[in-house]
Design an enzyme around this catalytic site. Structure first.
Site, PDB file in Angstrom:
ATOM      1  N   ARG A 190       4.135   3.935  -0.179  1.00 22.33           N
ATOM      2  CA  ARG A 190       4.712   3.510   1.094  1.00 22.33           C
ATOM      3  C   ARG A 190       6.171   3.086   0.898  1.00 22.33           C
ATOM      4  O   ARG A 190       6.585   2.733  -0.190  1.00 22.33           O
ATOM      5  CB  ARG A 190       3.925   2.325   1.671  1.00 22.33           C
ATOM      6  CG  ARG A 190       2.534   2.645   2.147  1.00 22.33           C
ATOM      7  CD  ARG A 190       1.859   1.395   2.684  1.00 22.33           C
ATOM      8  NE  ARG A 190       1.873   0.308   1.716  1.00 22.33           N
ATOM      9  CZ  ARG A 190       2.733  -0.699   1.725  1.00 22.33           C
ATOM     10  NH1 ARG A 190       3.671  -0.779   2.661  1.00 22.33           N
ATOM     11  NH2 ARG A 190       2.680  -1.644   0.809  1.00 22.33           N
TER      12      ARG A 190
ATOM     13  N   ASP B  58     -11.678  -1.534   1.607  1.00 20.66           N
ATOM     14  CA  ASP B  58     -10.271  -1.873   1.843  1.00 20.66           C
ATOM     15  C   ASP B  58      -9.977  -2.623   3.138  1.00 20.66           C
ATOM     16  O   ASP B  58      -9.189  -3.550   3.129  1.00 20.66           O
ATOM     17  CB  ASP B  58      -9.428  -0.598   1.800  1.00 20.66           C
ATOM     18  CG  ASP B  58      -7.958  -0.880   1.535  1.00 20.66           C
ATOM     19  OD1 ASP B  58      -7.661  -1.775   0.720  1.00 20.66           O
ATOM     20  OD2 ASP B  58      -7.105  -0.209   2.128  1.00 20.66           O
TER      21      ASP B  58
ATOM     22  N   LYS C 164     -10.817  -6.029  -7.246  1.00 22.27           N
ATOM     23  CA  LYS C 164     -11.488  -5.966  -5.940  1.00 22.27           C
ATOM     24  C   LYS C 164     -12.483  -4.804  -5.860  1.00 22.27           C
ATOM     25  O   LYS C 164     -13.633  -4.977  -5.461  1.00 22.27           O
ATOM     26  CB  LYS C 164     -10.425  -5.847  -4.844  1.00 22.27           C
ATOM     27  CG  LYS C 164     -10.959  -5.716  -3.421  1.00 22.27           C
ATOM     28  CD  LYS C 164      -9.858  -5.972  -2.403  1.00 22.27           C
ATOM     29  CE  LYS C 164      -8.759  -4.943  -2.438  1.00 22.27           C
ATOM     30  NZ  LYS C 164      -9.065  -3.748  -1.651  1.00 22.27           N
ATOM     31  N   THR C 165     -12.029  -3.608  -6.235  1.00 21.91           N
ATOM     32  CA  THR C 165     -12.908  -2.437  -6.172  1.00 21.91           C
ATOM     33  C   THR C 165     -14.019  -2.537  -7.200  1.00 21.91           C
ATOM     34  O   THR C 165     -15.195  -2.287  -6.898  1.00 21.91           O
ATOM     35  CB  THR C 165     -12.088  -1.148  -6.403  1.00 21.91           C
ATOM     36  OG1 THR C 165     -11.070  -1.067  -5.400  1.00 21.91           O
ATOM     37  CG2 THR C 165     -12.972   0.083  -6.324  1.00 21.91           C
TER      38      THR C 165
ATOM     39  N   SER D  58      -3.651  -5.727  -5.963  1.00 25.20           N
ATOM     40  CA  SER D  58      -3.850  -4.693  -6.967  1.00 25.20           C
ATOM     41  C   SER D  58      -4.011  -5.308  -8.362  1.00 25.20           C
ATOM     42  O   SER D  58      -3.256  -6.198  -8.749  1.00 25.20           O
ATOM     43  CB  SER D  58      -2.649  -3.747  -6.964  1.00 25.20           C
ATOM     44  OG  SER D  58      -2.797  -2.743  -7.924  1.00 25.20           O
TER      45      SER D  58
ATOM     46  N   HIS E 164      -7.830  -7.404   4.856  1.00 26.92           N
ATOM     47  CA  HIS E 164      -7.552  -6.428   3.802  1.00 26.92           C
ATOM     48  C   HIS E 164      -8.454  -6.800   2.632  1.00 26.92           C
ATOM     49  O   HIS E 164      -8.086  -7.592   1.766  1.00 26.92           O
ATOM     50  CB  HIS E 164      -6.072  -6.491   3.416  1.00 26.92           C
ATOM     51  CG  HIS E 164      -5.659  -5.435   2.450  1.00 26.92           C
ATOM     52  ND1 HIS E 164      -4.639  -5.607   1.558  1.00 26.92           N
ATOM     53  CD2 HIS E 164      -6.130  -4.187   2.233  1.00 26.92           C
ATOM     54  CE1 HIS E 164      -4.491  -4.515   0.825  1.00 26.92           C
ATOM     55  NE2 HIS E 164      -5.394  -3.642   1.220  1.00 26.92           N
TER      56      HIS E 164
ATOM     57  N   ARG F  83      -3.428   8.707  -6.688  1.00 25.78           N
ATOM     58  CA  ARG F  83      -4.467   8.316  -5.724  1.00 25.78           C
ATOM     59  C   ARG F  83      -5.477   9.433  -5.505  1.00 25.78           C
ATOM     60  O   ARG F  83      -5.204  10.607  -5.746  1.00 25.78           O
ATOM     61  CB  ARG F  83      -3.819   8.003  -4.369  1.00 25.78           C
ATOM     62  CG  ARG F  83      -2.920   6.784  -4.359  1.00 25.78           C
ATOM     63  CD  ARG F  83      -3.672   5.562  -3.924  1.00 25.78           C
ATOM     64  NE  ARG F  83      -2.852   4.357  -3.900  1.00 25.78           N
ATOM     65  CZ  ARG F  83      -3.277   3.178  -3.472  1.00 25.78           C
ATOM     66  NH1 ARG F  83      -4.525   3.061  -3.024  1.00 25.78           N
ATOM     67  NH2 ARG F  83      -2.505   2.125  -3.491  1.00 25.78           N
TER      68      ARG F  83
ATOM     69  N   LYS G 158      -2.128   3.038   6.741  1.00 20.21           N
ATOM     70  CA  LYS G 158      -1.637   1.668   6.873  1.00 20.21           C
ATOM     71  C   LYS G 158      -0.973   1.428   8.221  1.00 20.21           C
ATOM     72  O   LYS G 158      -0.913   0.284   8.693  1.00 20.21           O
ATOM     73  CB  LYS G 158      -0.666   1.348   5.730  1.00 20.21           C
ATOM     74  CG  LYS G 158      -1.348   1.277   4.362  1.00 20.21           C
ATOM     75  CD  LYS G 158      -2.484   0.260   4.322  1.00 20.21           C
ATOM     76  CE  LYS G 158      -3.046   0.092   2.922  1.00 20.21           C
ATOM     77  NZ  LYS G 158      -4.221  -0.809   2.882  1.00 20.21           N
TER      78      LYS G 158
END
Length: 543
Positions: free
Chosen positions: A60, A259, A244-245, A240, A222, A324, A202
């Site tokens: 982004r 997410d 989390k994942t 990041s 988020h 990604r 986003k």
């Protein structure tokens, strides 16, 4: 206007200003992949997964994100570095530029929706210049049935034209040739000059982050979320690198999403999306089995480098560290089919504290929960020089500041209110360092972090004794099954207690400095949820 595809609904794109276009409507992933390869825009990996390169932009571009400032947004949005204004007139000029640019071309249109909870369903029509951009939308948004497509009417429109670069940015009120703009009055998201697909995802997330709290009293988050066999929902916030994942992927619990979620008044937690957009740098089946196995036909790899045998080289970051993959959520086996669930019981704030001073697990009061939510802390490890590194504090409000149009205290107050009403416990989990900072101490073992989360989910920390950390005010359990008790109080792990105190005060001071920009609009309860001490206090009694 020529059309291709299967389902017919209101397909008059001329009302958007698109003229003489050949439109491919709602093509299947297989068709979009075939077109992408035939046009030389991508190639297939050894197992048949489509891989593309997003060109100049591999992430982004936050400095080129704008919101139209008009009667709807002027008094709602937290204007500043994150939310930059653009005039309605300049938006209209840029929209006309994009529709002129797309006119006469072969383009790709898709109808989908976001928000899995039916009451909050928001229909999104997306028009893309590139076929693989359309595949990304298929993967990431929720997919209507054929019957639902027959009478589809969009709530929002996305126009995505990576090939259009604004020739005179200043004349249009923007910074440079690329831009991502939201217009809440016209309900249009414009993306120009960047092929990075995350701008579309986003953009819609940012729109929901304004609309849901102000119009529907839903807290947008988020975060990732999962649900246990007894129907208890857990929510995981984290920037990041905090886990989390990894930590929300639990074989004993079903994944709601990884997410973006909403939290309703009746305590439903629902996924905004229909897919996952995961980083694949250093991906391996051992570390991230769910993501690794999801990279198969139908998925879309971005900016990965290939080995000679056609396999992705996930360790190669020569294009970008931000490699990604997007894939539909049904590529994951252990999912909650409805993508929503009730009864939130536990919230986890994940931080990777490279200073090594935060407890591995601590329980937060409502004020502390709001404070740490608004702060959104983790630590980045700076570049290595002769084996010596210095951690750098990193704060992202609400664990997603770049996508939050409202003042962070709005989301913080909502979270505090909802957790109190629902009786939710909030925990701060440090997945970073213990026994010293990065370079001295060691990373807290993943098996210990998993044991802490399992103990919390099983209710095993409800009746244990707690100590309060005298610098941060955090309540630390004195016992946790499967975790050595000596690591639960971080100061115990440091050889030099004075060094711990000094480093902890340094981090506490960073929290205070960061929070100054929110303090004027924060309640007393939230402000009191911060560290108990900063660099101006003396701690002689603790040496």
């Amino acid at each position: 206007m020529k059309t291709a595809g299967t389902v017919q609904n209101d397909k008059n794109l001329e009302r958007y200003g698109l003229k003489d276009v050949t439109v491919n409507w709602n093509l299947s992933p297989e068709e979009l992949q075939k077109i992408t390869v035939e046009k030389g825009m991508g190639k297939e990996t050894a197992n048949g997964t489509l891989a593309i390169n997003t060109g100049k932009f591999t992430g982004r571009s936050p400095q080129d994100r704008f919101l139209v400032k008009d009667d709807y947004t002027e008094d709602k949005v937290w204007w500043g570095k994150t939310n930059k204004p653009v005039s309605p007139e300049n938006f209209d000029k840029l929209k006309n530029e994009i529709t002129k640019y797309l006119s006469g071309k072969e383009i790709y249109a898709r109808d989908g929706y976001v928000c899995a909870e039916p009451e909050f369903r928001t229909n999104i029509r997306t028009v893309t210049e590139l076929p693989w951009s359309n595949l990304f939308v298929y993967n990431m948004f929720l997919r209507p049935s054929l019957k639902e497509l027959e009478n589809f009417k969009e709530d929002w429109l996305i126009l995505c034209a990576p090939g259009y670069v604004c020739p005179d940015p200043k004349a249009f009120g923007i910074r440079q040739g690329n831009f991502s703009i939201l217009n809440f009055t016209q309900k249009i998201a414009l993306v120009g000059g960047s092929a990075y697909t995350g701008e579309m995802k986003k953009g819609i997330f940012s729109a929901l982050n304004l609309i849901l709290p102000t119009e529907r009293n839903v807290l947008p988050m988020h975060c990732s979320a999962n649900v246990g066999k007894k129907g208890d929902t857990a929510i995981f916030f984290g920037l990041s690198g905090t886990g989390k994942t990894t930590l929300s992927a639990d074989p004993d619990r079903k994944l709601i999403g990884d997410d973006e979620h909403g939290w309703t008044n009746d305590n439903t937690i629902f996924n905004f999306e229909g897919g996952c957009y995961a980083k694949v740098i250093d991906l391996s089946e051992e570390k991230e089995p769910d993501i690794f196995r999801a990279v198969k036909p139908g998925a879309l790899l971005e900016n990965v480098v290939f080995k000679d045998n056609g396999e992705p080289d996930y360790e190669d970051s020569s294009i970008t560290q931000n490699t990604r993959v997007s894939y539909p959520i049904y590529h994951i086996d252990n999912i909650q089919e409805t993508l929503y669930a009730n009864n939130p019981k536990n919230i986890f704030f994940l931080t990777c504290d490279a200073f090594g001073v935060l407890p591995p697990v601590s329980k937060l009061t409502p004020g502390q929960a709001a404070y740490h939510f608004i702060s959104g802390y983790t630590a980045k490890v700076a570049g290595t020089e002769a084996g010596i590194t210095e951690p750098v504090p990193s704060f992202s409000a609400c664990f997603g500041e770049p996508f939050m149009p409202l003042h962070p205290t709005v989301y913080g107050e909502m979270l505090s209110k909802k957790m109190t009403e629902a009786g939710v416990n909030v925990w701060l989990i440090n997945t970073g360092w213990s026994a010293g900072p990065y370079g001295v101490g060691s990373r807290i073992k993943l098996k210990y972090t998993r044991a802490m989360i399992t103990a919390i989910l099983n209710g095993e920390l409800e009746n244990v004794d707690y100590d309060q950390n005298f610098i941060f005010g955090l309540h630390m359990p004195k016992y946790c099954p499967g975790v050595p008790s000596e690591i639960l109080d971080p100061m115990n792990t440091w050889l030099q207690k004075g060094a711990y105190v000094g480093k902890a005060i340094h981090l506490a001071h960073s929290f205070h400095l960061n929070f100054e920009k929110f303090a004027a609009q924060a309640s007393e309860q939230i402000i009191e949820g911060g560290p108990l001490i900063d660099q101006h206090h003396q701690l002689n009694e603790h040496f």
